[in-house]
Design an enzyme around this catalytic site. Structure first.
Site, short mmCIF file in Angstrom:
data_model
loop_
_atom_site.label_atom_id
_atom_site.label_comp_id
_atom_site.label_asym_id
_atom_site.label_seq_id
_atom_site.Cartn_x
_atom_site.Cartn_y
_atom_site.Cartn_z
CE LYS A 1 93.86 29.25 -38.06
NZ LYS A 1 93.38 27.84 -37.99
CD GLU B 1 77.02 24.48 -36.51
OE1 GLU B 1 77.13 23.75 -35.54
OE2 GLU B 1 77.60 24.09 -37.94
CB CYS C 1 78.04 20.25 -34.81
SG CYS C 1 77.38 20.67 -36.34
CD GLU D 1 79.26 18.64 -29.35
OE1 GLU D 1 78.84 18.27 -30.43
OE2 GLU D 1 79.85 19.41 -28.84
#
Length: 477
Positions: free
Chosen positions: A171, A246, A280, A381
């Protein structure tokens, strides 16, 4: 309009619904993809489940040969895959091509690892007993991939799964489904048996719910936000599914007083502005020793001034647009909050709206100074081209500040002191640490974090473990 790939066939959503894919550099619609839901996800899972016995019974060498075919096809079509990625995601063409080739390397690496899924024989308790341990594929894997690396994150998940004998339903992120479709066209060319790999696009919540509630899905591999990762942990508990996650990061970048400043600046620019800061493991907090802060700031702003911003299809462009308006708004919010609370602005600090920038989501590369703990950017972030500089005076102080986050994905520091290298690397609470280096993505290395940055590892020999179950055999005669 593109199609999904289920059980070896290209297909539309049963409702015929479609979703636009937009170029973030121009705001133009690039193409459309099916907007599917639970029914299509269920069909894909059923196809993967039906294909699992045959695929898992192939020899390791037979599966490896399929992976080698896919590797060769990706390399052969790297320019096309890179162009597709740039059009839907925005990253510069050369950077996109680098991602495609990096993604191909996972196929080659795990083609070799397929032959190294070893078992064990453990010393028994009596002469007529043998204790054996086998490692077997978990079964059907649902892989949910992000928009910031829309090609390599598919291959990084799919390669080890296929290598050990799992079948997969992918997906992709709704922002970047075209890269996934382009890869699946190559998977089809490689001749994979039907049902071994499947692709579903559409409603993330509905498709995700099917993955969570369908007991034929034995493992979910997800790259994305910590918030969604926590939801997957909670909802998968009912069936005790295997998870690899993750998740978010908030990477510190520490420059000690004895560092090679040129190397530290070069590494920072590469890391911070790769993919426009949308990674990331991207640097989020830059701690610079107070004795070198002025010199470091000057070198950094000078280097940033040389960066070329624009449409990723234009030659020489190094920074493309952000992925969408929401991403741009978050970057602007962090910068405005920092400035309102006393940060200094050395460069950037604004959305680019003139000329060719007007229709895209461009934000100027930005350097903030005197960032403090009161500011959002210190704790959240940013996912954008903003470099916040934070002065520090001692090793103990900066290690404590670097660890002051629930995240633990990646960290970086620069020093020439070997003793300090050992101390700091052992004290930093992160799954990956770059020492005098700002790149961490290597196929042979275990990629992943600690704390709220996730669980499991991708890449290297360690990345194959999460797709395997252990079976203990107590043999007596």
């Amino acid at each position: 309009m593109k199609q999904m790939f289920i059980n070896g066939q290209w297909t539309h959503a049963s409702s015929q619904a479609a979703a636009d894919v937009t170029n973030p550099a121009t705001g133009e619609v690039v193409d459309q993809v099916p907007y599917a839901g639970r029914a299509e996800a269920r069909a894909a899972v059923e196809a993967a489940h039906a294909a699992f016995p045959g695929w898992s019974r192939l020899s390791a060498e037979e599966r490896a040969e399929y992976l080698r075919k896919i590797y060769r096809l990706i390399v052969e079509h790297a320019d096309h895959l890179a162009e597709v990625m740039t059009l839907e995601q925005g990253k510069p063409f050369e950077e996109a091509r680098g991602e495609v080739l990096w993604g191909a390397d996972f196929m080659l690496w795990y083609a070799e690892e397929a032959r190294r899924v070893y078992g064990e024989m453990i010393p028994a308790s009596r002469p007529t007993q043998r204790i054996l341990v086998q490692r077997q594929p978990v079964g059907v894997v649902a892989a949910i991939t992000p928009w910031n690396f829309p090609s390599s994150m598919i291959t990084r998940k799919l390669a080890p799964a296929l290598a050990v004998g799992c079948t997969v339903v992918v997906k992709p992120a709704p922002e970047t489904p075209l890269s996934a479709i382009a890869l699946f066209e190559l998977f089809e060319q490689a001749g994979l048996p039907k049902g071994v790999v499947n692709l579903v696009t559409g409603d993330s919540q509905e498709i995700g719910r099917e993955f969570l509630e369908n007991d034929k899905v034995r493992k979910i591999s997800f790259t994305g936000s910590t918030q969604v990762g926590k939801y997957l942990i909670e909802q998968s508990a009912a069936q005790v599914k295997k998870l690899s996650l993750e998740l978010g990061g908030h990477a510190p970048y520490i420059v000690f007083e004895d560092a090679d400043l040129d190397a530290a600046v070069e590494g920072l620019v590469f890391n911070k502005f790769q993919n426009g800061g949308q990674t990331c493991i991207c640097v989020n907090r830059i701690f610079v020793h107070e004795s070198i802060a002025a010199a470091f700031s000057e070198k950094l702003t000078s280097k940033i001034a040389e960066l070329r911003i624009g449409n990723g299809m234009e030659p020489g462009v190094q920074i493309g647009p952000l992925i969408h308006e929401r991403a741009l708004s978050k970057v602007a919010e962090h910068v405005e909050d920092a400035l309102a609370k006393g940060a200094g602005l050395l460069c950037g600090g604004q959305r680019l709206l003139e000329g060719t920038f007007a229709q895209g989501y461009y934000y100027s590369p930005t350097v903030l100074t005197h960032v403090t703990e009161e500011m959002k950017i210190f704790h959240e972030e940013t996912f954008g081209p903003v470099a916040p500089l934070i002065p520090f005076s001692s090793e103990e102080e900066v290690v404590q500040a670097a660890n002051q986050t629930p995240y633990g994905l990646a960290a970086y520091f620069y020093t020439k002191d070997l003793a300090r290298t050992m101390r700091v690397s052992e004290q930093l609470e992160y799954g990956m640490i770059g020492i005098n280096e700002s790149a961490l993505g290597y196929v042979q290395a275990p990629f992943g974090g600690v704390k709220q940055s996730g669980m499991g590892r991708e890449g290297g020999r360690h990345g194959i473990d999460d797709f395997l179950d252990y079976k203990y055999l107590n043999l007596n005669f």
